[in-house]
Design a protein around this motif. Structure first.
Motif, PDB file in Angstrom:
ATOM      1  N   GLN A  74     -17.559  15.064   2.754  1.00 29.03           N
ATOM      2  CA  GLN A  74     -17.827  14.871   1.333  1.00 29.03           C
ATOM      3  C   GLN A  74     -16.342  14.799   0.887  1.00 29.03           C
ATOM      4  N   VAL A  75     -16.185  13.911   0.036  1.00 24.62           N
ATOM      5  CA  VAL A  75     -14.828  13.781  -0.663  1.00 24.62           C
ATOM      6  C   VAL A  75     -15.219  13.594  -2.142  1.00 24.62           C
ATOM      7  N   PRO A  76     -14.588  14.261  -2.879  1.00 23.35           N
ATOM      8  CA  PRO A  76     -15.103  14.541  -4.468  1.00 23.35           C
ATOM      9  C   PRO A  76     -14.605  12.970  -4.938  1.00 23.35           C
ATOM     10  N   ALA A  77     -15.378  12.313  -5.785  1.00 24.05           N
ATOM     11  CA  ALA A  77     -15.133  10.967  -6.217  1.00 24.05           C
ATOM     12  C   ALA A  77     -13.794  11.094  -7.080  1.00 24.05           C
ATOM     13  N   GLY A  78     -13.490  12.099  -7.749  1.00 19.39           N
ATOM     14  CA  GLY A  78     -12.242  12.043  -8.648  1.00 19.39           C
ATOM     15  C   GLY A  78     -11.039  11.865  -7.593  1.00 19.39           C
ATOM     16  N   LEU A  79     -11.202  12.424  -6.602  1.00 17.84           N
ATOM     17  CA  LEU A  79     -10.036  12.478  -5.737  1.00 17.84           C
ATOM     18  C   LEU A  79      -9.840  10.968  -5.231  1.00 17.84           C
ATOM     19  N   ILE A  80     -10.967  10.428  -4.796  1.00 18.96           N
ATOM     20  CA  ILE A  80     -10.969   8.918  -4.336  1.00 18.96           C
ATOM     21  C   ILE A  80     -10.366   8.169  -5.399  1.00 18.96           C
ATOM     22  N   GLU A  81     -10.813   8.481  -6.720  1.00 21.08           N
ATOM     23  CA  GLU A  81     -10.088   7.633  -7.603  1.00 21.08           C
ATOM     24  C   GLU A  81      -8.611   7.884  -7.856  1.00 21.08           C
ATOM     25  N   GLN A  82      -8.066   8.917  -7.635  1.00 18.62           N
ATOM     26  CA  GLN A  82      -6.665   9.394  -7.609  1.00 18.62           C
ATOM     27  C   GLN A  82      -6.226   8.637  -6.622  1.00 18.62           C
ATOM     28  N   TRP A  83      -6.740   8.475  -5.489  1.00 17.57           N
ATOM     29  CA  TRP A  83      -6.135   7.582  -4.425  1.00 17.57           C
ATOM     30  C   TRP A  83      -6.030   6.232  -4.654  1.00 17.57           C
ATOM     31  N   ALA A  84      -7.173   5.630  -5.402  1.00 17.53           N
ATOM     32  CA  ALA A  84      -6.933   4.193  -5.570  1.00 17.53           C
ATOM     33  C   ALA A  84      -6.061   4.038  -6.792  1.00 17.53           C
ATOM     34  N   VAL A  85      -5.757   4.816  -7.582  1.00 20.91           N
ATOM     35  CA  VAL A  85      -4.933   4.675  -8.815  1.00 20.91           C
ATOM     36  C   VAL A  85      -3.332   4.636  -8.041  1.00 20.91           C
ATOM     37  N   ARG A 141      -0.612   1.604  -7.811  1.00 25.62           N
ATOM     38  CA  ARG A 141       0.736   1.711  -8.300  1.00 25.62           C
ATOM     39  C   ARG A 141       1.663   1.363  -7.310  1.00 25.62           C
ATOM     40  N   GLN A 142       1.604   1.819  -6.064  1.00 26.08           N
ATOM     41  CA  GLN A 142       2.468   1.715  -5.011  1.00 26.08           C
ATOM     42  C   GLN A 142       2.381   0.038  -4.870  1.00 26.08           C
ATOM     43  N   ARG A 143       1.143  -0.801  -4.834  1.00 26.72           N
ATOM     44  CA  ARG A 143       1.384  -2.141  -4.827  1.00 26.72           C
ATOM     45  C   ARG A 143       1.954  -2.765  -5.986  1.00 26.72           C
ATOM     46  N   SER A 144       1.887  -2.328  -7.068  1.00 32.48           N
ATOM     47  CA  SER A 144       2.525  -2.742  -8.294  1.00 32.48           C
ATOM     48  C   SER A 144       3.970  -2.548  -8.083  1.00 32.48           C
ATOM     49  N   ARG A 145       4.624  -1.535  -7.682  1.00 31.78           N
ATOM     50  CA  ARG A 145       5.978  -1.217  -7.137  1.00 31.78           C
ATOM     51  C   ARG A 145       6.676  -2.238  -6.432  1.00 31.78           C
ATOM     52  N   ALA A 146       5.943  -2.420  -5.241  1.00 36.39           N
ATOM     53  CA  ALA A 146       6.313  -3.043  -4.240  1.00 36.39           C
ATOM     54  C   ALA A 146       6.149  -4.665  -4.651  1.00 36.39           C
ATOM     55  N   ALA A 147       5.095  -5.094  -5.355  1.00 38.31           N
ATOM     56  CA  ALA A 147       5.325  -6.454  -6.046  1.00 38.31           C
ATOM     57  C   ALA A 147       6.524  -6.679  -7.086  1.00 38.31           C
ATOM     58  N   ASP A 148       6.696  -5.685  -7.677  1.00 42.63           N
ATOM     59  CA  ASP A 148       8.038  -5.702  -8.742  1.00 42.63           C
ATOM     60  C   ASP A 148       9.207  -5.801  -7.765  1.00 42.63           C
ATOM     61  N   THR A 149       9.347  -5.195  -6.536  1.00 41.01           N
ATOM     62  CA  THR A 149      10.401  -5.473  -5.706  1.00 41.01           C
ATOM     63  C   THR A 149      10.802  -6.475  -5.326  1.00 41.01           C
ATOM     64  N   GLN A 183       6.411  -6.550   1.271  1.00 42.71           N
ATOM     65  CA  GLN A 183       5.245  -7.573   1.528  1.00 42.71           C
ATOM     66  C   GLN A 183       4.057  -6.995   2.142  1.00 42.71           C
ATOM     67  N   ALA A 184       4.420  -6.206   3.343  1.00 42.72           N
ATOM     68  CA  ALA A 184       3.496  -5.496   4.122  1.00 42.72           C
ATOM     69  C   ALA A 184       2.744  -4.532   3.409  1.00 42.72           C
ATOM     70  N   VAL A 185       3.405  -3.712   2.294  1.00 41.93           N
ATOM     71  CA  VAL A 185       2.816  -2.806   1.462  1.00 41.93           C
ATOM     72  C   VAL A 185       1.763  -3.596   0.769  1.00 41.93           C
ATOM     73  N   VAL A 186       2.188  -4.688   0.222  1.00 42.96           N
ATOM     74  CA  VAL A 186       1.333  -5.171  -0.700  1.00 42.96           C
ATOM     75  C   VAL A 186       0.114  -5.908   0.038  1.00 42.96           C
ATOM     76  N   THR A 187       0.138  -6.426   1.371  1.00 46.11           N
ATOM     77  CA  THR A 187      -0.817  -6.877   2.172  1.00 46.11           C
ATOM     78  C   THR A 187      -1.727  -5.804   2.344  1.00 46.11           C
ATOM     79  N   GLU A 188      -1.018  -4.421   2.975  1.00 49.71           N
ATOM     80  CA  GLU A 188      -1.910  -3.601   3.063  1.00 49.71           C
ATOM     81  C   GLU A 188      -2.762  -2.747   2.224  1.00 49.71           C
ATOM     82  N   VAL A 189      -2.313  -2.641   1.184  1.00 50.18           N
ATOM     83  CA  VAL A 189      -2.888  -2.073   0.087  1.00 50.18           C
ATOM     84  C   VAL A 189      -3.803  -2.694  -0.508  1.00 50.18           C
TER      85      VAL A 189
END
Length: 89
Positions: free
Chosen positions: A7-18, A22-30, A61-67
């Motif tokens: 059981q993983v709390p929904a709030g924790l999963i939402e934090q991971w998704a956020v 952000r990680q994908r956005s930073r990679a796309a900006d780079t 690009q690998a980060v963007v693809t995987e995320v």
């Protein structure tokens, strides 16, 4: 090895998704910066020793693809779940 249900709390999963978004956005900006003329060099004491732009771009690009794949799975699970549950409005 079998699957273990946890059981993983929904709030924790939402934090991971956020965090993933952000990680994908930073990679796309780079990638955008690199595609528009910025360069990256490995170096020592402020002296560039090796051009690293192509390597860094490939890594980002690998980060963007995987995320994107992970977020697609996340969205598919959430959309499927919302279609199975009755509307709570």
């Amino acid at each position: 090895m079998g699957d273990i249900e946890r059981q993983v709390p929904a709030g924790l999963i939402e934090q991971w998704a956020v965090h993933l978004r952000r990680q994908r956005s930073r990679a796309a900006d780079t990638i955008w910066l690199l595609d528009n003329g910025f360069t990256i060099h490995d170096g020592r004491n402020g002296v560039p020793t090796e051009e690293a732009t192509a390597r860094v771009r490939a890594e980002q690009q690998a980060v963007v693809t995987e995320v994107t794949a992970l977020l697609d799975q996340y969205d598919a699970i959430n959309l499927r779940g919302s279609q199975l549950e009755p509307d709570a409005r």
